[in-house]
Design an enzyme around this catalytic site. Structure first.
Site, PDB file in Angstrom:
ATOM      1  N   HIS A  15       0.674  -0.988  -0.096  1.00 46.20           N
ATOM      2  CA  HIS A  15      -0.196   0.338  -0.062  1.00 46.20           C
ATOM      3  C   HIS A  15       0.903   0.981  -0.711  1.00 46.20           C
ATOM      4  CE1 HIS A  15      -4.257  -1.807   0.835  1.00 46.20           C
ATOM      5  NE2 HIS A  15      -3.750  -2.102   0.239  1.00 46.20           N
ATOM      6  N   LYS A  37      -9.444  13.708   3.148  1.00 45.56           N
ATOM      7  CA  LYS A  37      -9.191  12.843   3.683  1.00 45.56           C
ATOM      8  C   LYS A  37      -7.784  12.683   4.256  1.00 45.56           C
ATOM      9  CE  LYS A  37      -7.301  13.524  -0.390  1.00 45.56           C
ATOM     10  NZ  LYS A  37      -7.392  11.968  -1.453  1.00 45.56           N
ATOM     11  N   ARG A  38      -6.850  11.680   5.727  1.00 46.72           N
ATOM     12  CA  ARG A  38      -6.092  12.181   6.218  1.00 46.72           C
ATOM     13  C   ARG A  38      -5.342  13.121   5.709  1.00 46.72           C
ATOM     14  NH1 ARG A  38      -5.686   8.069  10.694  1.00 46.72           N
ATOM     15  NH2 ARG A  38      -4.195   9.566  11.227  1.00 46.72           N
ATOM     16  N   LYS A  93       0.078  14.530   0.464  1.00 47.01           N
ATOM     17  CA  LYS A  93      -1.827  14.379  -0.319  1.00 47.01           C
ATOM     18  C   LYS A  93      -1.787  15.977  -0.161  1.00 47.01           C
ATOM     19  CE  LYS A  93      -3.691  10.864   2.851  1.00 47.01           C
ATOM     20  NZ  LYS A  93      -4.340   9.846   1.286  1.00 47.01           N
ATOM     21  N   THR A 138      -9.351   6.015  -3.177  1.00 47.44           N
ATOM     22  CA  THR A 138     -10.227   5.459  -2.596  1.00 47.44           C
ATOM     23  C   THR A 138     -11.522   6.934  -3.196  1.00 47.44           C
ATOM     24  OG1 THR A 138     -10.087   5.110  -0.477  1.00 47.44           O
ATOM     25  CG2 THR A 138      -9.891   3.417  -2.107  1.00 47.44           C
ATOM     26  N   LYS A 180     -14.966   6.998  -4.743  1.00 47.16           N
ATOM     27  CA  LYS A 180     -16.069   8.235  -3.960  1.00 47.16           C
ATOM     28  C   LYS A 180     -16.599   9.465  -4.794  1.00 47.16           C
ATOM     29  CE  LYS A 180     -13.831   5.904   0.459  1.00 47.16           C
ATOM     30  NZ  LYS A 180     -13.713   6.463   1.606  1.00 47.16           N
TER      31      LYS A 180
HETATM   32  C1  LIG Z   1     -12.633   6.751   1.691  1.00 47.90           C
HETATM   33  C2  LIG Z   1     -12.036   7.307   2.447  1.00 47.90           C
HETATM   34  C3  LIG Z   1     -10.457   7.753   3.008  1.00 47.90           C
HETATM   35  C4  LIG Z   1      -9.571   7.046   2.260  1.00 47.90           C
HETATM   36  O1  LIG Z   1      -9.828   8.698   1.195  1.00 47.90           O
HETATM   37  P1  LIG Z   1      -8.305   9.341   0.071  1.00 47.90           P
HETATM   38  O2  LIG Z   1      -9.015  10.174   0.112  1.00 47.90           O
HETATM   39  O3  LIG Z   1      -8.446   7.916  -0.826  1.00 47.90           O
HETATM   40  O4  LIG Z   1      -7.009   9.313   1.147  1.00 47.90           O
HETATM   41  C5  LIG Z   1     -10.144   7.814   4.339  1.00 47.90           C
HETATM   42  N1  LIG Z   1     -11.005   7.975   5.262  1.00 47.90           N
HETATM   43  C6  LIG Z   1     -13.082   8.152   4.993  1.00 47.90           C
HETATM   44  C7  LIG Z   1     -14.194   7.424   6.281  1.00 47.90           C
HETATM   45  C8  LIG Z   1     -13.136   7.094   3.924  1.00 47.90           C
HETATM   46  O5  LIG Z   1     -14.584   6.648   3.983  1.00 47.90           O
END
Ligand SMILES: *Cc1c(COP(=O)(O)O)cnc(C)c1O
Length: 832
Positions: free
Chosen positions: A372, A563-564, A569, A671, A675
């Site tokens: 990952h 995101k985190r 990022k 991911t 979404k």
């Molecule tokens: C999908 C998701 C992530 C991943 O987000 P990225 O933009 O891919 O880093 C992180 N936290 C939550 C709660 C999510 O649903």
């Protein structure tokens, strides 16, 4: 609140309790309220009703679970075991109702009982058993496995405290303990009868058995008991119900204290405390100093319990040990479970008395590893002294694996000692460490990255030597997300429009969304599309007002980065752009730019100072911008606190623009980007992770691309990157950095952001300044595109239409066919 009077609700409950036809579900809810919770309708609180409803839904699932388990036991099926230290499953009630196809039934039943389903859904605590993307991926995969009718078990840890809750105080992140189990977890089934012992510490002894074979006995200093806690995982509109099996640690019942001398006694008491705390808390990732003894203990604990459980299931079936790999495929979600390589070997050799070669063959055929990360600092290693003291026997086995493996390397690459050093499972430079990625790779028959670009880079960088030696082992499986939770459940308006427009096949085959292309220019469809999106934005705006007090205009462009929080990022790149846009607006309030609402969300690891400073910066900018009457309503900045799966349900469907702006080569897949796309957001992004494939699918004309490529990033760094020169070369950028330095966003405090500025100007490891100019130019193209509503709507539709590839159903099908060799098994509840 309720629109059914209390007396009527009680009467309905009484009717339900007396076998009136048509009241079956209502009856179940009331029975659970009384018999399981010892409450009755007149005094039940909404929380009581939530529990009663959840138990009634669970009962339905357990009937399907029983049918599934019975079928798997009777047939010669292969089970996919997904080993993951994290499962970020999100709230369960809504998803379970959706997958069982009983949302309307539950809604009506609860209404008759004087309750609103939506109010009850809102009561469910987020089970925060993961940090972010990696844990959420595991949860999406369980949904797809069940939906595709694949026999599967998720194995992980039942953390008593999951990821911390985030609050914003004075602009800073404040963490509080996540108490998700405080009110009980109705989805969990504790199985005291399914438990295993896991050894730690102590020493090993070699003996020779009666047949003259070398035997090793591990005499541990302590043992911990792992107890299974199961959660049912229901497939969508199928009868398959698998389980997520999470291990809870307990101290072993009896301790024979007589055997200890005084020193050992205190040690034993201390160790007992440790064993009880083993599954207490989830470690937040991205901690700079993560070499925690307890974390390695957690990993070994859940891996050992899971492998022992698989062996027990095999025994129960009467399958001989030689066929273990025909019965199970075990996927390692990152290196966190990679000690499985040593532990499966130990169980097979020490406890099942197999020969090394037979055990190694089974181990390699069973295990597969998903990488990952390419960030070298994120590749897991454990210091030898720690490993030795905690897991002496597994370490011996790792040494032996390494000895045999390096012999093989030397045979294939004679004289190449540099290669031997790089590939060794033990890092011998400086303090000696076990390299978990190398261990996972050597012990697996398949290794995959999580997006096409990531899998390519993996073969060129961190696992290059391994890819040369075992080219056939390496493959790509691009991540996916479940369309049930991330479209049907969280964006029901859009789901309904899709059903009406193209039929409902897309719910189980997301590629069918492609049929939307035929409607991309239909004005009536555009109107319906926009109406739904506006509703979603209005709903998010209301939540933002409730949590932050900030008023945002649902007609503004919703520009979202959730995101985190992490330097790679690049939330700070976004922040710098906002500062530059604000300056332009201040200078020219009549600037014809589209009204924008910038929304951020995400947690920073508690020990990651730079990430926390970025949160403070965003809030500092928000404070200035949102209170500036001169730019009235032209832009707003929001930090939406406590981003998690539950809050995400309102966020992803409300986005016009999805920010995916990581430094190229750093984000393995992402991911969140998927979404957003499924829900019709356009992406502004770099060629990183799955963005590359998102752009390919959507079409370049429906994607806002900017930034250096991974190769250019590499070249720039090699040539000697000097970030300060970029600041000198750009008025916009210099001014933005100056304003931060002057204390504009820290109430005059000129020191607050110094670490961030120094880092950007002196090192800028993630090339924020190098990508700034191109990002600004790209954002200007976004603003321009937003002015043409018809064209924007078309692009939005095209994104959803072309998002089919990013279903986790597609990803799971690839794992099943290419790696696990598992097949669907039809479950029929109606069969006796
Ligand atoms: C999908 C998701 C992530 C991943 O987000 P990225 O933009 O891919 O880093 C992180 N936290 C939550 C709660 C999510 O649903």
């Amino acid at each position: 609140m309720s629109d059914v009077p209390a007396a009527e609700a009680v009467a309905n409950a009484k009717a339900a309790a007396s076998d009136v036809p048509g009241y079956a579900f209502q009856h179940d809810v009331v029975r659970n309220l009384i018999c399981r919770q010892a409450r009755y309708p007149d005094i039940a609180t909404p929380q009581d009703w939530y529990m009663a409803l959840a138990f009634s839904v669970r009962d339905r699932m357990l009937a399907r679970w029983a049918a599934s388990t019975k079928t798997y036991a009777a047939k010669d099926v292969k089970v996919a075991c997904y080993l993951s230290a994290e499962f970020l499953i999100g709230p369960q009630l809504g998803n379970n109702l959706l997958n069982l196809g009983m949302e309307a039934e539950a809604h009506d039943a609860m209404r008759a009982l004087g309750q609103h389903l939506d109010d009850l859904l809102a009561l469910e605590e987020e089970p925060g058993l993961g940090n972010g993307g990696l844990g959420r991926l595991a949860a999406c995969y369980l949904d797809s496995l069940a939906t595709l009718e694949i026999p599967a078990i998720g194995y992980g840890i039942r953390y008593e405290f999951g990821i911390f809750d985030q609050e914003i105080r004075d602009g800073w992140q404040a963490e509080s303990t996540d108490k998700w189990l405080q009110k009980g977890n109705p989805w969990e089934i504790v199985r005291p009868d399914v438990s295993y012992y896991v050894s730690f510490g102590g020493r090993t002894e070699s003996t020779t058995d009666a047949e003259g074979r070398l035997r090793v006995r591990w005499i541990p200093a302590r043992q911990v008991k792992g107890v299974a806690c199961d959660m049912p995982m229901q497939g969508y509109r199928v009868d398959t119900c698998n389980i997520l099996r999470l291990w809870k640690s307990e101290a072993v019942e009896s301790f024979d204290f007589q055997d200890f001398n005084a020193g050992e006694y205190y040690e034993a008491v201390e160790e007992k405390v440790v064993s009880e705390t083993l599954s207490k808390v989830l470690y937040p990732n991205d901690e700079p100093e993560a070499g925690k003894r307890l974390r390695l203990a957690q990993q070994y604990f859940f891996v050992s319990c899971s492998l022992q459980d698989m062996l027990r299931l095999m025994d129960a079936k009467g399958t001989p040990i030689e066929r273990f790999a025909d019965l199970f495929a075990a996927q390692l979600n990152d290196t966190h479970p990679s000690v499985a390589v040593a532990e499966l070997m130990r169980l097979l050799i020490d406890e099942r008395l197999l020969s090394w070669d037979a055990a190694w063959d089974i181990t390699q055929r069973t295990l597969a590893y998903t990488n990952h990360t390419l960030l070298p600092e994120a590749l897991e290693t454990w210091g030898l002294p720690l490993f030795q003291s905690l897991l002496p026997r597994p370490l011996e086995i790792i040494y032996e694996i390494n000895r045999r493996f390096l012999d093989e390397v030397r045979r294939q690459y004679p004289g190449d000692e540099a290669r031997v050093k790089r590939m060794s499972l033990i890092d011998e430079t400086g303090d000696r460490k076990v390299r978990m990625a190398n261990l996972a790779t050597v012990g697996s028959h398949a290794v995959n990255g999580v997006a096409a670009l990531h899998s390519d880079l993996l073969k060129q960088t961190v696992l290059r030597d391994f890819a040369e030696m075992y080219p056939g082992h390496f493959t790509n499986v691009t991540n996916g997300v479940t369309p049930r939770r991330f479209l049907m459940l969280s964006n029901p308006g859009l789901a309904r429009l899709l059903d009406q427009t193209i039929g409902d096949d897309w719910t189980r085959d997301l590629a069918r969304l492609d049929a939307l292309v035929a409607h991309a220019d239909d004005p009536a469809f555009h109107d319906a599309w926009r109406a739904i999106r506006r509703g979603n934005k209005t709903a998010l705006a209301a939540r933002i007002r409730n949590t932050t007090g900030i008023d945002v205009d649902p007609d503004a462009l919703f520009d979202i980065q959730v995101k985190r929080i992490h330097e790679y990022k690049r939330q700070h790149l976004n922040a710098l752009y906002i500062i530059s846009l604000y300056r332009r607006l201040c200078r020219n309030p009549d600037l014809g730019t589209a009204p924008r609402c910038f929304i951020f969300g995400g947690k920073a690891a508690p020990g990651y100072a730079m990430a926390k400073l970025i949160i403070r910066l965003i809030n500092g900018i928000a404070e200035v911008v949102n209170n500036d009457a001169a730019i009235k309503g032209r832009m707003k900045v929001v930090f939406y606190p406590d981003f998690n799966v539950k809050n995400g349900h309102w966020v992803y469907p409300a986005a016009d623009l999805s920010e995916q702006i990581s430094t190229a080569g750093k984000e393995a897949s992402g991911t969140g980007n998927m979404k957003f796309m499924i829900n019709g957001a356009l992406t502004i992004g770099t060629l990183d992770g799955a963005n590359v494939e998102i752009r390919e699918e959507a079409g370049a004309e429906n994607f806002f691309l900017f930034g250096l490529t991974a190769q250019q990033v590499d070249e720039l760094k090699r040539a000697g990157y000097r970030p300060a020169e970029y600041a000198q070369g750009s008025d916009d950028l210099r001014d933005a950095l100056d304003q931060i330095a002057q204390g504009r966003f820290s109430r005059g405090d000129k020191d607050m952001f110094r670490p961030l500025l120094d880092n950007l100007l002196q090192h800028d490891p993630f090339l924020v300044l190098a990508d700034f100019a191109d990002y600004v130019a790209c954002q200007d193209r976004v603003s321009e595109a937003w002015r043409d509503t018809r064209q924007w709507t078309r692009m939005s539709i095209m994104n959803t239409a072309r998002s089919g590839k990013f279903s986790s159903d597609r990803a799971i099908s690839e794992y099943c066919e290419r790696i696990w060799k598992t097949r669907p098994v039809r479950i029929d509840l109606a069969q006796p």
